[in-house]
Design an enzyme around this catalytic site. Structure first.
Site, PDB file in Angstrom:
ATOM      1  N   GLU A 116       0.839  -1.191   0.000  1.00 20.40           N
ATOM      2  CA  GLU A 116       0.000   0.000   0.000  1.00 20.40           C
ATOM      3  C   GLU A 116       0.876   1.244   0.000  1.00 20.40           C
ATOM      4  O   GLU A 116       1.685   1.440   0.916  1.00 20.40           O
ATOM      5  CB  GLU A 116      -0.906   0.034   1.237  1.00 20.40           C
ATOM      6  CG  GLU A 116      -2.004  -1.005   1.242  1.00 20.40           C
ATOM      7  CD  GLU A 116      -2.934  -0.846   2.442  1.00 20.40           C
ATOM      8  OE1 GLU A 116      -4.044  -1.384   2.394  1.00 20.40           O
ATOM      9  OE2 GLU A 116      -2.538  -0.183   3.432  1.00 20.40           O
ATOM     10  N   CYS A 117       0.729   2.076  -0.996  1.00 18.70           N
ATOM     11  CA  CYS A 117       1.374   3.386  -1.072  1.00 18.70           C
ATOM     12  C   CYS A 117       2.900   3.282  -0.955  1.00 18.70           C
ATOM     13  O   CYS A 117       3.580   3.105  -1.957  1.00 18.70           O
ATOM     14  CB  CYS A 117       0.799   4.330  -0.019  1.00 18.70           C
ATOM     15  SG  CYS A 117       1.113   6.072  -0.373  1.00 18.70           S
ATOM     16  N   ALA A 118       3.461   3.364   0.234  1.00 24.52           N
ATOM     17  CA  ALA A 118       4.906   3.231   0.382  1.00 24.52           C
ATOM     18  C   ALA A 118       5.389   1.900  -0.175  1.00 24.52           C
ATOM     19  O   ALA A 118       6.443   1.821  -0.811  1.00 24.52           O
ATOM     20  CB  ALA A 118       5.301   3.354   1.851  1.00 24.52           C
TER      21      ALA A 118
END
Length: 450
Positions: free
Chosen positions: A334-336
């Site tokens: 997720e994201c990072a």
């Protein structure tokens, strides 16, 4: 019915000092011997890190948009197990919710919890006008009970006297007055406050100073009386569901942490453990190898853009992550985590699992998103989810041949083999099947019968 003394710390708007007061209050009450449970309204990951330092317990989020109204009391009671007091920090202004509604607002959560509100008011540039401000907030929604006011950034004894007199005429109790003190300021950055995990000993010291400041500035006995006036709650604590079948041997699920991967909900690890996993942390900045026997990897949110050079320098771990992903093991990013799996981030080589690049931009992408799973991956195909997006980076291309999500006509993210990578953050308590499906796939990958 469950009795948990509790109070919600709110403000007229962002920047009035909610985090200062809430975190300092948690630390001050803990120093007096209370077992304090810290909570944050909304999808914020950074403030709960400071709450954890202040309370010595996991910081918890309460977000009716991501998890539903029905789960708020249960998640609150779960997070507050064993505590004799709970402090809930609000988000933005008291009545600021999603779009044109109050949904997801601090007031919304306060109503669901039946909790009195402490209104933190930045009084630096006002005198008797504070009474008009507080009067408006007290009367705007009669379902929200204002338990008292905390005056922040008070300039002098005379200034405090004027403010208290104005509020006395209004009949609103002032529970404390915090003087201006730059020594307790928390540094901020492009995504808000600098996460506590990145500041280490400095963050511990900052929280201790906040506790001392609030102990001097607030009538703690009055706060306890307000919190104790909260009505008993009807409900039972949330419990992460166990995997339906006996799992036998427990597969190792590595979960990224450390300074570059600080954004995660505490319930995610609890869901994985309940589903049968051995959840083992891994710090991509420091650890040169994945935990022994890793059968799945969870790469949550964080700020890898601030650590791109150091993440890139850890070539051995990058190679192991790439090998795990290419072996077909389940990898949730997720994201990072998405940024870590691309070829490069701001010119620094990353894991190279996804044929994409990432870079910082001046534009903030922020907000809740409605998405649907186009394929059977993280959740069953066709499942609709509410997620949250929060970053100042861009990935090019933004989606693969099989996207992770569909947001209307817009594809987002990547599904390749066992990899599910996306900018969207979810709270898994809303979809606990994420954890059970992940553990089943980890078992299959490890050759263990689920």
């Amino acid at each position: 019915m469950v009795s948990v003394p509790r109070v919600v710390v709110a403000a007229p708007a962002s920047g009035h000092g909610k985090t200062t007061v809430a975190t300092g209050l948690m630390a001050a009450l803990r120093a007096r011997g209370h077992v304090v449970s810290g909570h944050k309204v909304g999808p914020d990951y950074i403030d709960p890190g400071y709450h954890a330092l202040a309370t010595g317990r996991s910081g918890r989020n309460l977000d009716p948009v991501l998890t539903s109204e029905e789960l708020i009391v249960a998640l609150f009671l779960h997070g507050a197990r064993g505590a004799d007091l709970a402090v809930v920090e609000g988000v933005m202004g008291l009545f600021d919710g999603r779009a044109t509604t109050s949904t997801g607002s601090t007031a919304h959560v306060a109503r669901l919890l039946g909790a009195p509100v402490l209104l933190v008011v930045d009084a630096a540039a006002q005198g008797r006008s504070v009474a008009a401000l507080v009067a408006g907030f007290r009367s705007y929604d009669p379902r929200v009970r204002l338990g008292g006011v905390v005056l922040n950034r008070v300039g002098s004894d005379r200034h405090e006297e004027i403010l208290r007199a104005a509020l006395a005429d209004l009949g609103v109790p002032v529970l404390g007055a915090v003087r201006r003190d730059d020594a307790v300021a928390t540094p901020s950055r492009h995504l808000g406050l600098v996460p506590a995990a990145e500041r280490a000993a400095e963050a511990v010291s900052s929280v201790a100073r906040l506790g001392d400041l609030l102990a001097r500035s607030i009538d703690l006995d009055a706060v306890l009386a307000v919190a104790g006036d909260a009505s008993p709650l009807a409900g039972t604590p949330w419990t992460p569901p166990a995997l339906a079948e006996g799992a036998g041997q427990r597969p190792v699920v590595a979960m990224a942490g450390g300074a570059a991967f600080t954004f995660s909900y505490a319930e995610h690890a609890e869901l994985l453990a309940a589903a049968g996993a051995q959840v083992v942390p891994v710090d991509p900045l420091r650890d040169e190898s994945l935990p022994a026997g890793t059968a799945a990897l969870v790469l949550g949110g964080g700020v890898p853009e601030m650590h791109a050079r150091a993440l890139s320098a850890n070539e051995r771990l990058r190679a192991q992550v790439a090998g795990l992903a290419r072996s077909g093991a389940p990898v949730v990013a997720e994201c990072a985590g998405l940024l870590y799996l691309v070829r490069e981030l701001d010119g620094q080589p990353m894991c190279g699992v996804l044929d994409a690049t990432a870079r910082m931009t001046p534009r903030l992408t922020l907000g809740y998103r409605e998405a649907t799973a186009p394929s059977d991956a993280l959740v069953p195909a066709g499942t609709a989810v509410t997620a949250h997006e929060f970053h100042r980076t861009v990935v090019e291309p933004g989606a693969g041949a099989t996207p992770a999500w569909s947001m209307g006509s817009q594809p987002e993210g990547f599904v390749e083999g066992g990899v599910h990578a996306s900018y969207l953050h979810q709270h898994w308590a809303a979809h606990p099947e994420i954890a059970t499906r992940l553990v089943r796939r980890a078992c299959r990958h490890a050759g263990v019968a689920a």
